[in-house]
Design a protein around this motif. Structure first.
Motif, PDB file in Angstrom:
ATOM      1  N   ILE A 141      32.688  17.364  59.779  1.00  0.00           N
ATOM      2  CA  ILE A 141      31.374  17.637  59.197  1.00  0.00           C
ATOM      3  C   ILE A 141      30.319  17.235  60.223  1.00  0.00           C
ATOM      4  N   THR A 142      29.339  18.089  60.465  1.00  0.00           N
ATOM      5  CA  THR A 142      28.328  17.767  61.470  1.00  0.00           C
ATOM      6  C   THR A 142      27.484  16.573  61.021  1.00  0.00           C
ATOM      7  N   PRO A 143      27.089  15.710  61.960  1.00  0.00           N
ATOM      8  CA  PRO A 143      26.298  14.528  61.607  1.00  0.00           C
ATOM      9  C   PRO A 143      24.919  14.903  61.075  1.00  0.00           C
ATOM     10  N   ALA A 144      24.454  14.181  60.060  1.00  0.00           N
ATOM     11  CA  ALA A 144      23.176  14.493  59.422  1.00  0.00           C
ATOM     12  C   ALA A 144      21.989  14.302  60.356  1.00  0.00           C
ATOM     13  N   GLU A 145      22.139  13.469  61.387  1.00  0.00           N
ATOM     14  CA  GLU A 145      21.009  13.185  62.266  1.00  0.00           C
ATOM     15  C   GLU A 145      20.819  14.209  63.381  1.00  0.00           C
ATOM     16  N   VAL A 146      21.658  15.242  63.456  1.00  0.00           N
ATOM     17  CA  VAL A 146      21.488  16.268  64.485  1.00  0.00           C
ATOM     18  C   VAL A 146      20.138  16.964  64.287  1.00  0.00           C
ATOM     19  N   ARG A 147      19.365  17.044  65.380  1.00  0.00           N
ATOM     20  CA  ARG A 147      18.017  17.614  65.319  1.00  0.00           C
ATOM     21  C   ARG A 147      18.034  19.101  65.666  1.00  0.00           C
ATOM     22  N   PRO A 148      17.008  19.834  65.217  1.00  0.00           N
ATOM     23  CA  PRO A 148      16.950  21.268  65.564  1.00  0.00           C
ATOM     24  C   PRO A 148      16.913  21.523  67.064  1.00  0.00           C
ATOM     25  N   ASP A 149      16.311  20.614  67.858  1.00  0.00           N
ATOM     26  CA  ASP A 149      16.247  20.841  69.303  1.00  0.00           C
ATOM     27  C   ASP A 149      17.598  20.621  69.994  1.00  0.00           C
ATOM     28  N   GLN A 150      18.615  20.198  69.229  1.00  0.00           N
ATOM     29  CA  GLN A 150      19.959  20.038  69.771  1.00  0.00           C
ATOM     30  C   GLN A 150      20.860  21.236  69.446  1.00  0.00           C
ATOM     31  N   ARG A 151      20.236  22.320  69.058  1.00  0.00           N
ATOM     32  CA  ARG A 151      20.969  23.501  68.595  1.00  0.00           C
ATOM     33  C   ARG A 151      21.962  24.006  69.634  1.00  0.00           C
ATOM     34  N   ASP A 152      21.530  24.179  70.875  1.00  0.00           N
ATOM     35  CA  ASP A 152      22.418  24.734  71.895  1.00  0.00           C
ATOM     36  C   ASP A 152      23.613  23.823  72.157  1.00  0.00           C
ATOM     37  N   ALA A 153      23.352  22.521  72.227  1.00  0.00           N
ATOM     38  CA  ALA A 153      24.435  21.571  72.483  1.00  0.00           C
ATOM     39  C   ALA A 153      25.459  21.601  71.357  1.00  0.00           C
ATOM     40  N   TRP A 154      24.988  21.702  70.106  1.00  0.00           N
ATOM     41  CA  TRP A 154      25.924  21.697  68.990  1.00  0.00           C
ATOM     42  C   TRP A 154      26.602  23.049  68.797  1.00  0.00           C
ATOM     43  N   PHE A 155      25.945  24.133  69.192  1.00  0.00           N
ATOM     44  CA  PHE A 155      26.621  25.423  69.196  1.00  0.00           C
ATOM     45  C   PHE A 155      27.839  25.360  70.120  1.00  0.00           C
ATOM     46  N   GLU A 156      27.664  24.790  71.303  1.00  0.00           N
ATOM     47  CA  GLU A 156      28.777  24.658  72.236  1.00  0.00           C
ATOM     48  C   GLU A 156      29.829  23.680  71.715  1.00  0.00           C
ATOM     49  N   ARG A 157      29.370  22.592  71.118  1.00  0.00           N
ATOM     50  CA  ARG A 157      30.307  21.557  70.652  1.00  0.00           C
ATOM     51  C   ARG A 157      31.176  22.080  69.512  1.00  0.00           C
ATOM     52  N   ILE A 158      30.553  22.747  68.559  1.00  0.00           N
ATOM     53  CA  ILE A 158      31.319  23.298  67.437  1.00  0.00           C
ATOM     54  C   ILE A 158      32.242  24.408  67.927  1.00  0.00           C
ATOM     55  N   GLY A 159      31.744  25.236  68.838  1.00  0.00           N
ATOM     56  CA  GLY A 159      32.579  26.301  69.394  1.00  0.00           C
ATOM     57  C   GLY A 159      33.811  25.760  70.094  1.00  0.00           C
ATOM     58  N   ARG A 160      33.632  24.674  70.875  1.00  0.00           N
ATOM     59  CA  ARG A 160      34.781  24.076  71.545  1.00  0.00           C
ATOM     60  C   ARG A 160      35.780  23.525  70.535  1.00  0.00           C
ATOM     61  N   ALA A 161      35.259  22.903  69.472  1.00  0.00           N
ATOM     62  CA  ALA A 161      36.152  22.367  68.443  1.00  0.00           C
ATOM     63  C   ALA A 161      36.978  23.477  67.806  1.00  0.00           C
ATOM     64  N   ILE A 162      36.348  24.620  67.521  1.00  0.00           N
ATOM     65  CA  ILE A 162      37.065  25.742  66.929  1.00  0.00           C
ATOM     66  C   ILE A 162      38.106  26.282  67.905  1.00  0.00           C
ATOM     67  N   GLU A 163      37.730  26.399  69.179  1.00  0.00           N
ATOM     68  CA  GLU A 163      38.673  26.893  70.181  1.00  0.00           C
ATOM     69  C   GLU A 163      39.868  25.964  70.351  1.00  0.00           C
ATOM     70  N   HIS A 164      39.652  24.669  70.085  1.00  0.00           N
ATOM     71  CA  HIS A 164      40.732  23.694  70.224  1.00  0.00           C
ATOM     72  C   HIS A 164      41.463  23.426  68.906  1.00  0.00           C
ATOM     73  N   GLY A 165      41.233  24.279  67.903  1.00  0.00           N
ATOM     74  CA  GLY A 165      42.062  24.209  66.709  1.00  0.00           C
ATOM     75  C   GLY A 165      41.407  23.787  65.421  1.00  0.00           C
ATOM     76  N   ALA A 166      40.118  23.462  65.419  1.00  0.00           N
ATOM     77  CA  ALA A 166      39.450  23.118  64.155  1.00  0.00           C
ATOM     78  C   ALA A 166      39.429  24.355  63.259  1.00  0.00           C
ATOM     79  N   GLN A 167      39.979  24.246  62.079  1.00  0.00           N
ATOM     80  CA  GLN A 167      40.095  25.396  61.180  1.00  0.00           C
ATOM     81  C   GLN A 167      39.099  25.368  60.031  1.00  0.00           C
ATOM     82  N   LEU A 168      38.433  24.233  59.853  1.00  0.00           N
ATOM     83  CA  LEU A 168      37.507  24.063  58.734  1.00  0.00           C
ATOM     84  C   LEU A 168      36.370  23.178  59.222  1.00  0.00           C
TER      85      LEU A 168
END
Length: 320
Positions: A141-168
């Protein structure tokens, strides 16, 4: 004084999820003349007095399919309460048996990948088994404190997690405008679908309907609902804190629940934790898969599984 009602008969039924080398599972069709005739179920049968669950499962598979069970592990226990009886569907899974399954009791058999099984064709108690098969053991679950200006970093972070097997993955971003959360979800969806992953929006039913994602219902939303808010092909999770909410989640047809807090958390230090013993009792009695949440790390997944949970859900420790 009125006469007390007689206790309902209790039926302990064993069910086997048999996995073949191609990732398919075996289903048996209930024959004509039986309750729920024509519906499909996982093979098995009644636990007889004096039997252990594994011994009963082995006997049923031998009598029903002509195979010898070599090893099995618990998957989920599904209690059901109806007007006539109390039922416990005690489900184990196996990849190891001797012999080729064949119909010895006149029932039709079929092998299907779990993703291709239509829940509507299954006996009602078996639908929770299918969800337990389809759901992973890890739920970040993404942390509640993630700010809107961190969008690009979290897009990459979530994408990497999915590529490495995160299914949910749950997008829980309370600091973001809702339309920005929708934009992030829409950008992640092509990758998620290619990788067989599911995205859930936190509390946003309308957004989930529009985007085709799942939703994680807040406990306040759950309390006000009388029916499932999304179609069957979109996941519905429910945030629960006790037995009443777990029953409500099952009643509206949620696919799974999170149960929290299992351990003490920094975000809600004033809330006493359930502890593993209480989590075990609640998860075992719930007729749907339950994730442990609250103070969890990936290292707690095995403990959650031993306590009748589907796995563990978590925030900070799941992104390290």
């Amino acid at each position: 004084m009125p006469t007390p009602a007689a206790p309902k008969p209790f039926l302990h039924v064993m069910a086997a999820v048999m996995h073949d080398a191609d990732g398919r599972v075996l289903l048996a069709q209930r024959p004509a003349g039986k309750h729920l005739a024509g519906m499909w179920e996982f093979p098995g049968g009644k636990l007889e007095p004096g039997e252990t669950p594994v011994a009963a499962l082995a006997r049923e598979l031998r009598e029903e399919l002509g195979v010898t069970l070599q090893h099995a592990e618990p998957l989920i226990r599904v209690p059901r309460h109806d007007l006539e009886r109390e039922l416990l569907l005690d489900t184990w899974q196996t990849e190891r048996w001797e012999g080729t399954p064949q119909s010895l009791e006149g029932q039709a058999l079929q092998w299907l990948p779990p993703a291709q099984i239509d829940p509507a064709t299954l006996a009602p108690a078996d639908r929770a088994i299918l969800q337990a098969l389809r759901l992973p053991h890890r739920y970040p679950i993404t942390p509640a404190e993630v700010r809107p200006d961190q969008r690009d970093a979290w897009f990459e972070r979530i994408g990497r997690a999915i590529e490495h097997g995160a299914q949910l993955v749950q997008l829980r971003l309370p600091l973001w405008p809702r339309e920005h959360v929708h934009e992030l979800a829409a950008a992640l969806l092509p990758l998620a679908r290619r990788c067989g992953a599911q995205l859930l929006l936190n509390g946003d039913v309308d957004g989930a309907l529009a985007l085709g994602t799942g939703v994680q219902l807040k406990s306040t939303q759950l309390a006000a609902m009388s029916e499932r808010p999304l179609p069957p092909w979109q996941l519905v999770g429910a945030s629960c804190h006790g037995a009443g909410e777990l029953a409500q989640a099952a009643g509206i047809g949620a696919d799974f629940a999170t149960l929290s807090p299992v351990a003490a958390t920094r975000s809600h230090p004033q809330i006493p934790p359930l502890g593993w013993s209480r989590f075990h009792a609640l998860a075992e009695a719930a007729p749907l898969p339950v994730y442990a949440l609250g103070g969890m790390a990936p290292s707690h997944i095995a403990q959650a599984r031993q306590c009748s949970g589907q796995g563990a859900a978590g925030i900070r420790e799941f992104w390290r």
